[in-house]
Write a protein that holds these residues in place. Structure first.
Motif, PDB file in Angstrom:
ATOM      1  N   ARG A   5      32.021  20.756   3.445  1.00 31.66           N
ATOM      2  CA  ARG A   5      33.197  20.131   2.518  1.00 31.66           C
ATOM      3  C   ARG A   5      34.744  20.366   2.373  1.00 31.66           C
ATOM      4  O   ARG A   5      35.401  21.651   3.769  1.00 31.66           O
ATOM      5  N   ALA A   6      35.695  20.134   1.860  1.00 30.81           N
ATOM      6  CA  ALA A   6      36.824  20.176   2.624  1.00 30.81           C
ATOM      7  C   ALA A   6      37.314  21.643   2.634  1.00 30.81           C
ATOM      8  O   ALA A   6      37.559  22.358   1.057  1.00 30.81           O
ATOM      9  N   ASP A   7      38.432  21.979   2.725  1.00 29.30           N
ATOM     10  CA  ASP A   7      39.087  23.611   2.999  1.00 29.30           C
ATOM     11  C   ASP A   7      40.720  23.076   2.559  1.00 29.30           C
ATOM     12  O   ASP A   7      41.620  22.630   3.083  1.00 29.30           O
ATOM     13  N   ARG A  41      31.607  15.134  -3.591  1.00 30.73           N
ATOM     14  CA  ARG A  41      31.102  15.882  -2.907  1.00 30.73           C
ATOM     15  C   ARG A  41      29.327  15.616  -2.330  1.00 30.73           C
ATOM     16  O   ARG A  41      29.497  15.850  -1.824  1.00 30.73           O
ATOM     17  N   ASN A  42      28.947  14.043  -2.569  1.00 28.88           N
ATOM     18  CA  ASN A  42      28.423  13.733  -1.794  1.00 28.88           C
ATOM     19  C   ASN A  42      27.942  12.819  -0.743  1.00 28.88           C
ATOM     20  O   ASN A  42      26.645  12.454  -0.678  1.00 28.88           O
ATOM     21  N   TYR A  43      29.197  12.550   0.080  1.00 29.80           N
ATOM     22  CA  TYR A  43      28.916  12.127   1.747  1.00 29.80           C
ATOM     23  C   TYR A  43      28.178  13.084   2.237  1.00 29.80           C
ATOM     24  O   TYR A  43      28.215  14.209   2.148  1.00 29.80           O
ATOM     25  N   PHE A  74      35.033  18.257  -3.128  1.00 31.73           N
ATOM     26  CA  PHE A  74      34.849  17.573  -2.565  1.00 31.73           C
ATOM     27  C   PHE A  74      34.385  17.482  -0.782  1.00 31.73           C
ATOM     28  O   PHE A  74      34.746  18.289   0.324  1.00 31.73           O
ATOM     29  N   ASN A  75      33.748  16.186   0.216  1.00 28.32           N
ATOM     30  CA  ASN A  75      34.066  15.935   1.729  1.00 28.32           C
ATOM     31  C   ASN A  75      34.261  14.978   1.817  1.00 28.32           C
ATOM     32  O   ASN A  75      34.006  14.456   3.019  1.00 28.32           O
ATOM     33  N   TYR A  76      34.874  14.329   1.188  1.00 30.53           N
ATOM     34  CA  TYR A  76      35.249  12.931   1.615  1.00 30.53           C
ATOM     35  C   TYR A  76      36.355  12.995   0.426  1.00 30.53           C
ATOM     36  O   TYR A  76      36.363  13.019  -0.849  1.00 30.53           O
ATOM     37  N   LEU A 124      43.957  18.061  -5.616  1.00 34.71           N
ATOM     38  CA  LEU A 124      43.187  18.078  -5.150  1.00 34.71           C
ATOM     39  C   LEU A 124      42.467  19.667  -5.267  1.00 34.71           C
ATOM     40  O   LEU A 124      41.315  20.023  -4.522  1.00 34.71           O
ATOM     41  N   ARG A 125      43.470  20.528  -5.490  1.00 35.56           N
ATOM     42  CA  ARG A 125      43.316  21.674  -6.120  1.00 35.56           C
ATOM     43  C   ARG A 125      41.875  21.831  -6.312  1.00 35.56           C
ATOM     44  O   ARG A 125      42.088  21.348  -7.812  1.00 35.56           O
TER      45      ARG A 125
END
Length: 289
Positions: A80-82, A73-75, A97-99, A92-93
């Motif tokens: 942030r991902a949906d 989550r630190n990219y 995270f954003n990467y 992934l649930r």
């Protein structure tokens, strides 16, 4: 279990048979973790795994292939991902995270449970760090059995997240982006018409047999299809988009575009979006249903 200690196996399972059975030999093995995900979580718990393992038959052997992800989550400067709509079994649930990268293909032998972790994305810095930390755990994909890579398919959970993010980020004009004038959305799963928000119905079920709710979106589909402009069929995963707006009947939507990810050797991982003619949009999935 220790092959020379059948008493230990008898105590472990609370069963006298390992101790007295003549079928337990010196070369016998006991599989303690028979579930695919449980084995992978025991071997590499720091990876997230796709909810849908698939079977590959190669050289007379049956193996399960599971897509494994690295994430953070630190990219820097990333949204942030949906993760809405991910299956209950998706690794992934519930993650923030954003990467995310599908850097590893995990292969589990269906007979003896042997686990091999093949690195398919050598540019991912996170998997590079894990390789240094656990040098004997991972193998390059070049070490995989010949022909295995031809069976790899584009991962469903990653594609689900990508399509949900692309529905907003497909535009290139900043004003259009911030005003949301050309935003798309993944349509509702056909069959939820008439359900009220927050409710579910045993009469409305998806392709996997699970009860549908108004929040359920169209499931990605693996298809063998000839894409527009192509001469041959391709094995792809596909998901449609409809126009997003602030009101109106969520089921009465016209198809604006669809996105595919290719799984064919030589074209694996290629993403493409096909736009419908704006002057003559075809019916979307719910109208067709």
């Amino acid at each position: 279990a220790d092959r020379n200690n059948p008493a230990g196996a008898a105590v472990r399972f609370g069963d006298i048979n390992p101790l007295i059975s003549g079928n337990v030999k010196a070369n016998s093995r006991v599989l303690l973790e028979r579930d695919i995900r449980a084995r992978l979580d025991a071997v590499a718990p720091f990876l997230a795994y796709d909810h849908d393992p698939y079977v590959v038959l190669l050289d007379g052997k049956v193996s399960y292939v599971v897509d494994a992800y690295t994430s953070t989550r630190n990219y820097p400067n990333a949204q942030r991902a949906d993760t809405g709509g991910l299956g209950a079994d998706s690794g992934l649930r519930g993650r923030s995270f954003n990467y995310a990268r599908n850097s590893v293909k995990a292969v589990v032998d269906a007979y003896d449970g042997t686990v091999d972790l093949y690195v398919v994305d050598t540019k991912d810095p996170i998997i590079k760090a894990y390789e240094k930390a656990f040098p004997e755990l991972f193998q390059p994909v070049s070490k995989a059995p010949e022909g295995l890579a031809e069976h790899f398919r584009y991962p469903e959970d990653l594609f689900r997240v990508q399509t949900q993010m692309w529905s907003r980020y497909h535009v290139s004009n900043p004003d259009t982006f911030y005003n949301g004038n050309d935003a798309w959305t993944v349509p509702q799963e056909p069959g939820v018409s008439g359900l009220t928000r927050g409710a579910s119905s045993t009469a409305a079920t998806g392709a996997d047999g699970q009860r549908l709710t108004p929040e359920d979106r169209y499931e990605p589909q693996y298809l063998l299809m000839r894409l527009p402009g192509a001469e041959e069929e391709s094995f792809v995963i596909m998901r449609p988009f409809v126009a997003a707006d602030s009101g109106g009947d969520n089921n009465q939507r016209l198809l604006t575009s669809f996105m595919v990810a290719n799984s064919d050797p030589g074209q694996y991982g290629e993403l493409a979006t096909y736009l419908m003619p704006s002057s003559n949009l075809p019916d979307g999935p719910n109208l067709v249903a």
